[in-house]
Structures are given as C-alpha cells and as structure tokens.
Motif scaffolding. Structure first.
Motif, short mmCIF file in Angstrom:
data_model
loop_
_atom_site.label_atom_id
_atom_site.label_comp_id
_atom_site.label_asym_id
_atom_site.label_seq_id
_atom_site.Cartn_x
_atom_site.Cartn_y
_atom_site.Cartn_z
N VAL A 14 0.80 -1.22 -0.03
CA VAL A 14 -0.01 0.01 0.05
C VAL A 14 1.09 1.28 0.07
O VAL A 14 0.76 2.31 -0.82
CB VAL A 14 -0.91 0.01 1.27
CG1 VAL A 14 -1.75 1.39 1.30
CG2 VAL A 14 -1.90 -1.18 1.01
N LEU A 15 1.93 1.22 0.75
CA LEU A 15 2.68 2.36 0.74
C LEU A 15 3.43 2.80 -0.45
O LEU A 15 3.63 3.72 -0.90
CB LEU A 15 3.85 2.14 1.98
CG LEU A 15 4.37 3.41 2.57
CD1 LEU A 15 3.37 4.33 3.24
CD2 LEU A 15 5.38 3.08 3.71
N THR A 16 3.87 1.67 -1.03
CA THR A 16 4.40 1.61 -2.38
C THR A 16 3.65 2.20 -3.39
O THR A 16 3.85 3.22 -4.29
CB THR A 16 4.92 0.39 -2.69
OG1 THR A 16 5.73 -0.29 -1.76
CG2 THR A 16 5.90 0.48 -4.10
N MET A 17 2.21 1.80 -3.48
CA MET A 17 1.44 2.34 -4.22
C MET A 17 0.81 3.86 -4.07
O MET A 17 0.88 4.54 -5.01
CB MET A 17 -0.08 1.61 -3.81
CG MET A 17 0.00 0.04 -4.63
SD MET A 17 -1.67 -0.61 -4.05
CE MET A 17 -2.97 0.39 -5.08
N LEU A 18 0.98 4.30 -2.87
CA LEU A 18 0.90 5.74 -2.73
C LEU A 18 1.94 6.48 -3.29
O LEU A 18 1.74 7.59 -3.50
CB LEU A 18 0.79 5.77 -1.11
CG LEU A 18 -0.61 5.18 -0.47
CD1 LEU A 18 -0.51 5.39 0.98
CD2 LEU A 18 -1.94 5.96 -1.19
N SER A 19 3.29 5.98 -2.97
CA SER A 19 4.47 6.91 -3.19
C SER A 19 4.99 6.65 -4.66
O SER A 19 5.66 7.68 -5.10
CB SER A 19 5.45 6.50 -2.26
OG SER A 19 5.87 5.08 -2.11
N THR A 20 4.64 5.56 -5.42
CA THR A 20 5.16 5.52 -6.70
C THR A 20 4.77 6.56 -7.59
O THR A 20 5.58 6.86 -8.63
CB THR A 20 4.71 4.07 -7.29
OG1 THR A 20 5.09 2.93 -6.16
CG2 THR A 20 5.56 3.81 -8.53
N GLY A 21 3.30 6.80 -7.61
CA GLY A 21 2.79 7.71 -8.59
C GLY A 21 3.69 8.93 -8.83
O GLY A 21 4.10 9.32 -10.03
N SER A 22 4.00 9.77 -7.80
CA SER A 22 4.69 11.15 -8.21
C SER A 22 5.92 10.87 -8.59
O SER A 22 6.33 11.60 -9.42
CB SER A 22 4.64 11.67 -6.73
OG SER A 22 5.00 11.20 -5.80
N LEU A 23 6.69 9.93 -8.08
CA LEU A 23 8.04 9.50 -8.65
C LEU A 23 7.79 9.07 -10.05
O LEU A 23 9.05 9.87 -11.03
CB LEU A 23 8.71 8.34 -7.88
CG LEU A 23 9.22 8.57 -6.54
CD1 LEU A 23 9.68 7.29 -5.87
CD2 LEU A 23 10.41 9.54 -6.57
N THR A 24 7.14 8.33 -10.45
CA THR A 24 6.75 8.04 -11.85
C THR A 24 6.78 9.33 -12.88
O THR A 24 7.32 9.51 -13.94
CB THR A 24 5.81 7.08 -12.13
OG1 THR A 24 5.79 6.08 -11.24
CG2 THR A 24 5.79 6.59 -13.62
N ARG A 25 6.01 10.27 -12.45
CA ARG A 25 5.83 11.64 -13.28
C ARG A 25 7.04 12.23 -13.07
O ARG A 25 7.62 12.65 -14.27
CB ARG A 25 4.88 12.40 -12.49
CG ARG A 25 3.43 11.90 -12.37
CD ARG A 25 2.78 11.29 -13.60
NE ARG A 25 2.50 12.53 -14.61
CZ ARG A 25 2.01 12.17 -15.76
NH1 ARG A 25 2.02 10.97 -16.37
NH2 ARG A 25 1.80 13.16 -16.53
N TYR A 26 8.03 12.34 -12.19
CA TYR A 26 9.35 12.90 -12.04
C TYR A 26 9.94 12.42 -13.11
O TYR A 26 10.71 12.82 -14.03
CB TYR A 26 9.94 12.82 -10.87
CG TYR A 26 9.37 14.03 -9.82
CD1 TYR A 26 9.58 15.27 -9.97
CD2 TYR A 26 8.91 13.56 -8.62
CE1 TYR A 26 9.20 16.24 -9.01
CE2 TYR A 26 8.45 14.48 -7.73
CZ TYR A 26 8.77 15.87 -7.95
OH TYR A 26 8.31 16.86 -7.12
N PHE A 27 10.31 11.03 -12.92
CA PHE A 27 10.96 10.43 -14.04
C PHE A 27 10.46 10.58 -15.49
O PHE A 27 11.62 10.55 -16.53
CB PHE A 27 11.35 8.77 -13.64
CG PHE A 27 12.08 8.60 -12.48
CD1 PHE A 27 13.25 9.32 -12.26
CD2 PHE A 27 11.60 7.87 -11.35
CE1 PHE A 27 13.89 9.09 -10.81
CE2 PHE A 27 12.34 7.58 -10.23
CZ PHE A 27 13.26 8.43 -9.80
N ARG A 28 9.17 10.51 -15.82
CA ARG A 28 9.01 10.34 -16.97
C ARG A 28 9.14 11.88 -17.59
O ARG A 28 9.83 12.01 -18.63
CB ARG A 28 7.31 10.50 -17.20
CG ARG A 28 6.55 10.42 -18.27
CD ARG A 28 5.42 10.13 -18.22
NE ARG A 28 4.57 10.16 -19.53
CZ ARG A 28 4.03 11.43 -20.11
NH1 ARG A 28 4.21 12.68 -19.32
NH2 ARG A 28 3.56 11.34 -21.12
N THR A 29 9.05 12.88 -16.81
CA THR A 29 9.28 14.33 -17.27
C THR A 29 10.85 14.54 -17.38
O THR A 29 11.06 15.11 -18.46
CB THR A 29 8.73 15.39 -16.28
OG1 THR A 29 7.64 14.90 -15.69
CG2 THR A 29 8.99 16.73 -16.88
#
Lengths: 592, 320
Positions: free
Chosen positions: B193-208
C-alpha cells in the motif's frame, strides 16, 4: 479527440475514487476511540457514556440493549482460533509498557498491572470490594485506623515472600515529591504523609508495621473511600523495585516498569512495544493457578478489531457499540457478545457565571426543549439511554426515585422561557432587558455524538427563539476554555468511578469548572463522603441526585454502552462496568 | 568540497535554533497541557499543581524553552510524560519498525518508478503510457486507510492469505530466520500500500526528466552513431534523467523515519507514526518536541546530502 477521451476517463475515475473514498471514510469513522471502562483517568474524553434509565423502561426482547448475546453457531469458529489449545489472545489498544502498579497511565497498562499484581482488596461485579491478598481488614470505630492483615505464605513470582514491608515501600513511593503517577495518596490524608512528602520527616508516622503480615494505617480525616483507596494499592517486591530507591529520586523504580515482578495470576515473559505482551500462568498463584497456560495481550486498532475477531487472530476484544457493530458481531455466529452500560456520561455544560444560565428555569427549558432521545438514537441506536442524573444505572448509588425525566416538549420549554422573562423579539429571537438570547456552543470534534447533536440542537433551539452559534474544537482546546472559564456552553463526556464521590458539582470542586454552586449539593456530597456505612451513603447520594436532577447544573445527555466480544470456545469471563476482565482470568478456560 | 560541507554544517546551527524556537512556540501556544488532557474526574487541584511542578509546566514559557534547549544540547531529550521512559528509548522502540516498511517501499517504489517512467517517456502517448498514467493516478488518489481496509477485506478476510495486522504472529516467539519470515509475511500488505501511494509522483518525475533528456542533441548523436536503443536509453539518457532525482532522494531521508501514521493504524504496525500522533493529542511535550527536532535534523541533513551528491554526480555543478 482520443486525448480528450482519455482525459475524461481519468476524470471519471477520479470521481469514482472520491466517492469510494467517502464511503470508506464513513466506515472507518464509526468506531469511536475506545477507552475501557472504570479506570479513572482516561475514560472518555471523547466517548460518551452515562447513566440513568431511558424515560421508557422495561425493554422488550428486540429492544434489549445490554446483557449477554450468546453465540448462535459455534461451528463457525475459524480454524486459527480452534487450533490454539492453551493460549488465550486478548486484543486491546497498545499498552505503553508502564506495567508498574505505581506508574501505569493508560487503562491498557492497567490491565497488565491487574494481571501481574494483587492488592488487599479486589473489585466485585457490582462495584463493591472484597478481600483478595488481605485475610481481613479492621476499621476502627472512629474510621481513622485501618488494619490490613495479609494472607500468610504468599510469594512473588521470583520466590520472595510478600510482606507488608512491600506495602510500606509502595506508600513511600506514592508519597515521594517526585511521584507523577495516577494515584493521589495525599488526598487520603495518612498521618504524617504530608510531612514525609515535604521532606520534613524520614518516615510516614501513620503507618505502623506490626509484623510481616499486619500493617496499621492511621489517617487524619474520615473518608468513605479510604479503606478501598488504601486497600487497592498493589504490593510489589521491595527487594526488586527498591534496590536503588532514594527519597526524591524515582528513576530506578520507573526503570523497571516494563519488567514487572508481582504475585499475580500471570508472569510477563516478553513485551514487544506496540505488538504484544506475552504472559505465562503463575503456577503458585495464591488463589489457584489459572487454567489457561499462555495469555497474550495483542495490539489491535478500531479499524480492524472486527476483522481480527473474525479471522480468529484474537479471542477477545472490546468493540465500540453501535447498531452496525453489534449486528456484525452477532452475525459472525461464534462470538459471545457482552454489552453493558459504560461507566460515564455525556452532557452539555453551562457556564454558571453567565447570567442567562443562572436561572434554573432557563436550564430546564434548554433541557426540555432539546430532543435528547433523537440525538442519542441517531448515534447509538438503541444502545444508549437518555439520562437525568450523573450516575451509572448500574452503580449502587443509582436512583430513579423522584427523578424528573424531562421528556422533550417544545411548548413547555417555550412557556418556561416566557416565565423566566425571555420574550420573543421582533426578529424571532428571545430577549430580556435588551439582551438577545445567544449561545456560543463548543463541542469536541472527535466525538461521534456531535454529528447528531449539532443539527438537532440548532433546530430545536431555533424553534425556541434562541440564536445558537456552534463550533467544534479539539478536546484539549475545550479543556483549556473550561479551565479558564472562557466559554458559554460546551458538550463533553465524563468518566465515572465506582465510588459516587466526585468534585464535579461541588462548589469550587477541583473538577467543577462550570462555577456551579449549590449549598444543598455540597452538604449532601460531604455527608456521603464522610459516612462509612453504605446504606447511609446511598441515602445521601439519592438526595444529591434528586437535587441535581431538579437544579440541572448541566444538560444530562446519555449513557452509552461498552461491548466485549468473546470467542465462544472461551468460557468463564465475568465482566461488568466495574470489574475488568482481568479479575476473572483464573477461572477462564478453553472448551472445545 | 570539505570546506563546503563544513560551512553548510555550521549553517545548520542557526537554522536549528530558529526551528527549535518555532516548534517550541507552537507547542506552547496550543491550548491545554498534559494534565488537562488527562481529564481525570477525581484529580484534585493540589495533585494537578504538584504534577505541573514536577514536569516544570508551572514555569514561564521562556524559562521552559531554555531549560529544554539546554537539555537538548547535552543530548538529553527528557522523559516522555506518557510513556514514563526516556524519549530516546521510546523512539528507539518504535522507529525501526517504521524504518523497515519505509525502506522496502522506498526501494520498490523507486525501482518501479524508474522503469515505468522510462518506458512512459520512451513510448509517450502510447497505450502503455496512458495505462500507466491512469494506474498511478488511481493509486495516488486513493486514501491509504481506504485502500488498506480494502486489501484487508480481500486478502485477509475473504482469501485468508495475509494476516489482518500486526508485525508478528502472536505468541509464536520465533527467532532468526523464522522471525524474519514471519515479519516479511506481516509487512507485505502495508509495504504494498505504501509503495502504491508513493510510486505515482515519482513516476511522473522520471517521465518528465526522461522526456527532457531524450530530446537532447547528444541522444540523437548517440543514436546516430549506431548505438543500441537500450544503451542509449539506459546508459546515456537515464543517467542524466536521474540527476534531479538526487534531490528527491534527500527528502526521503526523514520520510524513512517519520512513520506512516494512518497506514500504521490500519495495519496495526507498531511504528513511530502513531506514537507521535498520540503524543500530540495528549500533549506529551518532551516526546512531541524531541521527535519533531529529530525529524528536522534529518530533513536538514537530507538537504545537505542531496546537495553534496548532486555536486558529485553532475560535474556541471561546482560546490564552493
């Protein structure tokens, strides 16, 4: 185009999640923060509870709102629980690890203390006390001298014998100027206690050790609670706790808090903070060894108490009561559900320094003009009673003789306000001598009752012609307002002790922040405190409650319920509002 | 470099003084204290006064601040009022449990985020990109208590494959390898659950970050000289795209120790987050202040660390 579409999809999904989140939120919010019953300190800052019978007594079967609801189908018991043959797991909010009879501060630590230690007296189901470690207790005729006779041959779990010297040691720690635990021994006025506390005497002159098993305590003031207060101090081995004890420095005693040694039913084997307290039966327990070998207090939380019971991860737990949780527990089929009145009550306080609240007619009007029944039913369904006196209906001091029920009657309330001189003004708001009738009301934000209280209260009082402005605040913020007297009216809840003596409604009482003063109540409360025989006390408190019921220092609201769910393979628990489960641990057993 | 670090460390001192004043002032302004929070119906005025005296709450605020800060400098955080134990001991009891799930979820979320981010950028606007975007937004927007309870319902109650909560099986008393297995079994759901919550914003950073880098000239050059696409992306592009992530990594340092308040409650994880929250509601000042300062120090150190690492990793940045 396709961009737009996926954009819309995302938005749609968002909305779905938000909706889902809402329903999830409601569910998680249902259970109230739970505090167990009967310990003085932390019962219900945020829970409601309280005594007095609903105006309509004599419940029929489907209105049964307390008592035992036995399991309907024991075969549904999950394998996980069934496979535990010699272990009992009790779920509770995490204890802090202060398992010292002198320093515990939460009810959960107290549970461990009650399991590991014993005192001269032990509480009974009805809130009275009987001898436990004591063989007998003599009270002198003037009520100033108490002699406790210890049962001979009792040993602590480390093998050292229990003597009254350990009792003296406990008293010394309690009297220490650095003592910051829950007990307030100075209030018992042991002779020489204050001098010892102030460092003027080396010993407490009022405590005399006659032999290893007999101790005589002299007090300077008669108080009905002294025998119990002094008799419920747990005995702890001085040889272990007192090794480095010096007057004015309790660090060495405190440091042993999480490694307790006592004479009690169970012995603490391992404590893992936030997780569990693992205990093993004391084979030499003076009252007979417990029947279940292993006992574990496992940490649970409101959100998942029901789930833990359902999967069999715990056998016993206390669940907050409302119609849904009761239904769900009963629906599981393999749980015995024990519901009883909580030791406490919810109320709406007035500031008696405020002129408008000084008129008893106004207070009565505000009570009669408030639909208390709907407020309570809105939160607890049938599992709470509207009350009219500040006492639990299970207490020995409870009475409903000559108690006015103040049934909801808005017309009568209007009439009372008219009589009090509050006339309806041009804008529909009542006024007197040019002042508008306006109440600034505060309520604790984390109490579920507030959600039901505010809309009904606003509607009812508006109809009465009262302008009410409400705010919800953090519990401590309300405490602060109360302490400084900067409030008009607020909602809160009190915990009750087994003994009816309290300082809440006496003039300048320590807990009387409402500036309420009633000579008759003061006199009768004092009489109740100084009378030693129980019938005499009953009579005194009956009159106190009749007077409080008439004078309405606050609007008495409700007494809710506590509930224990017990896996049906466990039998022998005897739990009441006064008697914690810990007191029946020796008789509890696992049946198939 | 050495000079830079020393200078930055010295700068921490005035910052810490400022933080300590603000934190202390806020705690002093909050209504109520440890004694009013008890709400004991039987406590006498004398007893309340006596307790305030023992705890030093009867002194003026300024004096209390200096007593406290004096103790803090000598490393004495005082005793937690509620636990009646030294603050450091209480923190030590709980913080490592929080650290365990925070650490594993950090590893997992960075790993997932790097791959998801890179591929989303590589295949921008593809179905994969859209699905990933959708999924991570979904995970980010679900409140943790809801998703936690949902998982408990599905995996613990209905399917019975994971425990409802806790960190170990009650009464198992396992040691060594068995103990590790038991903890791993219990920490699975909260970590997910914790991973699910924190992965999102990180993915956006890396994508950008990746999108920016991928359009640079040197990437075109790399492709033009015939390098394999995998080498281009993971060796040449990713390294540069990861640079801004160093800053993020610095912020993760306090997060490793601060505990996940709500999640810990739902999964009955014995972490420090709930203890911290409780200390606020009961006005346990020594613990509340001590732990806040602890987190503040970690945040500042995290900042420093990320600045230094940035300098090491990116030769364009020179620290003086």
């Amino acid at each position: 185009m396709s961009k737009k579409l996926s954009g819309m999809m995302v938005i749609l999904l968002f909305m779905m999640t938000i909706l889902a989140a809402c329903s999830g939120g409601d569910k998680a919010a249902e259970p109230v923060k739970e505090n167990p019953p009967a310990t003085t300190t932390d019962t219900n800052k945020d829970k409601p509870a309280d005594p007095a019978p609903a105006p309509t007594p004599a419940p029929a079967d489907d209105t049964k709102n307390d008592g035992l609801f036995p399991a309907s189908d024991k075969s549904l018991n999950p394998a996980l629980a069934k496979n535990r043959k010699d272990t009992l797991i009790i779920g509770m909010t995490a204890p802090k690890g202060t398992f010292s009879p002198l320093f515990w501060s939460t009810a959960y630590d107290k549970y461990v203390v009650e399991t590991v230690f014993d005192s001269f007296l032990a509480v009974q189901g009805d809130g009275t006390y009987a001898e436990s470690l004591a063989e007998k207790i003599d009270v002198s005729e003037d009520g100033l001298k108490y002699t406790y006779h210890l049962k001979p041959g009792v040993k602590y779990s480390d093998g050292t014998p229990v003597t009254v010297k350990d009792y003296l040691f406990a008293l010394k720690v309690l009297h220490d100027p650095q003592y910051d635990g829950e007990s307030d021994i100075l209030a018992d006025k042991i002779k020489g206690g204050q001098e010892y506390h102030d460092g003027k005497a080396k010993d407490i002159s009022g405590v005399k050790i006659i032999d290893d098993n007999t101790v005589e305590v002299t007090v300077t003031e008669v108080n009905a609670q002294t025998k119990v207060d002094l008799g419920t101090i747990e005995l702890l081995p001085e040889s272990y706790y007192g090794k480095n004890f010096k007057f004015g420095n309790l660090d060495s005693v405190k440091a042993l808090s999480d490694k307790p040694i006592g004479s009690g039913k169970y012995i603490v084997k391992k404590f893992t903070p936030g997780q569990e307290v693992v205990m093993e039966a004391n084979p030499n327990y003076f009252n007979g060894a417990p029947k279940i070998k292993n006992l574990i207090y496992k940490t649970t939380a409101d959100e998942t108490r029901l789930a833990m019971l359902q999967t069999g991860e715990v056998d016993v737990d206390m669940v907050s009561v409302n119609e849904d949780s009761v239904e769900e527990l009963k629906g599981m089929g393999f749980l015995d559900v024990n519901i009883f009145p909580t030791n406490g009550y919810g109320y709406i306080a007035f500031n008696h320094k405020d002129k408008k609240f000084q008129d008893v007619k106004v207070r009565q009007a505000l009570t009669i003009g408030l639909n208390r029944k709907d407020i309570v039913a809105g939160v607890y369904g049938k599992f709470a009673d509207v009350i009219n006196i500040p006492e639990s209906k299970q207490a020995w001091a409870y009475t409903n003789e000559g108690i006015e029920p103040y049934e909801f009657d808005i017309e009568k309330a209007k009439q009372l306000l008219d009589e009090a001189g509050w006339k309806v003004g041009a804008d529909g708001i009542r006024e007197k001598d040019g002042t508008k009738f306006k109440i600034n009301f505060s309520a604790t934000a984390d109490n579920p009752v507030v959600e039901s209280l505010l809309p009904i209260m606003t509607k009812n009082y508006k109809e009465l012609g009262i302008d009410i402005s409400a705010e919800t605040l953090d519990f401590n913020a309300i405490s602060e307002k109360r302490k400084t007297g900067k409030f008009e009216s607020f909602f809160a809840a009190w915990g009750l002790t087994p003994d009816p003596d309290s300082t809440v409604y006496i003039t300048k009482g320590a807990q009387n922040n409402l500036a309420y003063s009633n000579k008759k109540v003061d006199e009768l409360m004092l009489k109740g405190k100084k009378t030693l025989d129980i019938e005499g006390r009953k009579e005194a408190y009956k009159q106190v409650y009749q007077e409080l019921n008439k004078d309405l220092p606050v609007i008495f609201l409700y007494q809710r319920r506590d509930m224990w769910a017990i896996n049906s393979r466990i039998t022998g628990f005897d739990i009441t509002p006064y008697k914690n489960f810990t007191y029946s641990l020796t008789q509890v057993q696992i049946t198939e | 470099m050495k000079q830079y670090i020393i200078r930055r460390l010295l700068q921490l001192i005035p910052t810490m003084i400022g933080i300590s004043i603000i934190v202390f002032a806020i705690s002093a302004l909050v209504p109520g204290d440890f004694i009013t929070a008890k709400n004991s119906p039987t406590m006498t005025l004398e007893k309340a006064e006596q307790l305030r005296e023992i705890y030093g709450l009867d002194k003026p605020v300024v004096q209390r601040y200096f007593t406290w800060i004096g103790n803090m400098i000598t490393g004495n955080m005082g005793d937690s009022l509620q636990h009646k134990q030294p603050v450091t001991k209480v923190v030590n009891n709980y913080v490592w449990n929080s650290f365990v799930i925070a650490f594993f979820s950090l590893l997992l979320s960075w790993l997932i985020a790097v791959f998801a981010g890179v591929f989303s950028a590589k295949f921008q606007y593809s179905l994969f990109d859209k699905l990933v975007t959708l999924f991570i937004f979904l995970c980010m927007s679900l409140p943790s208590f809801f998703i936690g309870l949902l998982f408990i319902l599905i995996f613990s109650i209905n399917m019975g494959i994971f425990p409802v909560g806790g960190m170990t099986t009650a009464g198992l008393g396992a040691v060594g390898w068995e103990h590790i297995k038991d903890v791993a079994y219990h920490m699975f759901l909260p970590t997910v659950v914790l991973t699910m919550l924190s992965t999102g914003s990180l993915t956006r950073y890396f994508r950008t970050g990746m999108l920016e880098v991928i359009r640079q000239d040197y990437i075109r050059t790399a492709r033009a000289k015939g390098l394999k696409e995998r080498t281009v992306i993971f060796k040449h592009a990713l390294r540069n795209a990861l640079l801004p992530a160093i800053t993020l990594l610095g912020f993760e340092l306090p997060a490793l120790f601060s505990g996940a308040i709500i999640l810990e409650k739902v999964f009955i994880w014995p972490g420090v987050g709930q203890v911290y929250l409780e200390s606020i509601s009961v006005r346990d000042y020594p613990f509340m202040l001590g732990f806040t300062i602890f987190l503040a120090v970690l945040t500042l150190l995290g900042n420093l660390l990320s600045d230094v690492l940035y300098g090491v990793a990116d030769p364009r940045i020179r620290l003086k």
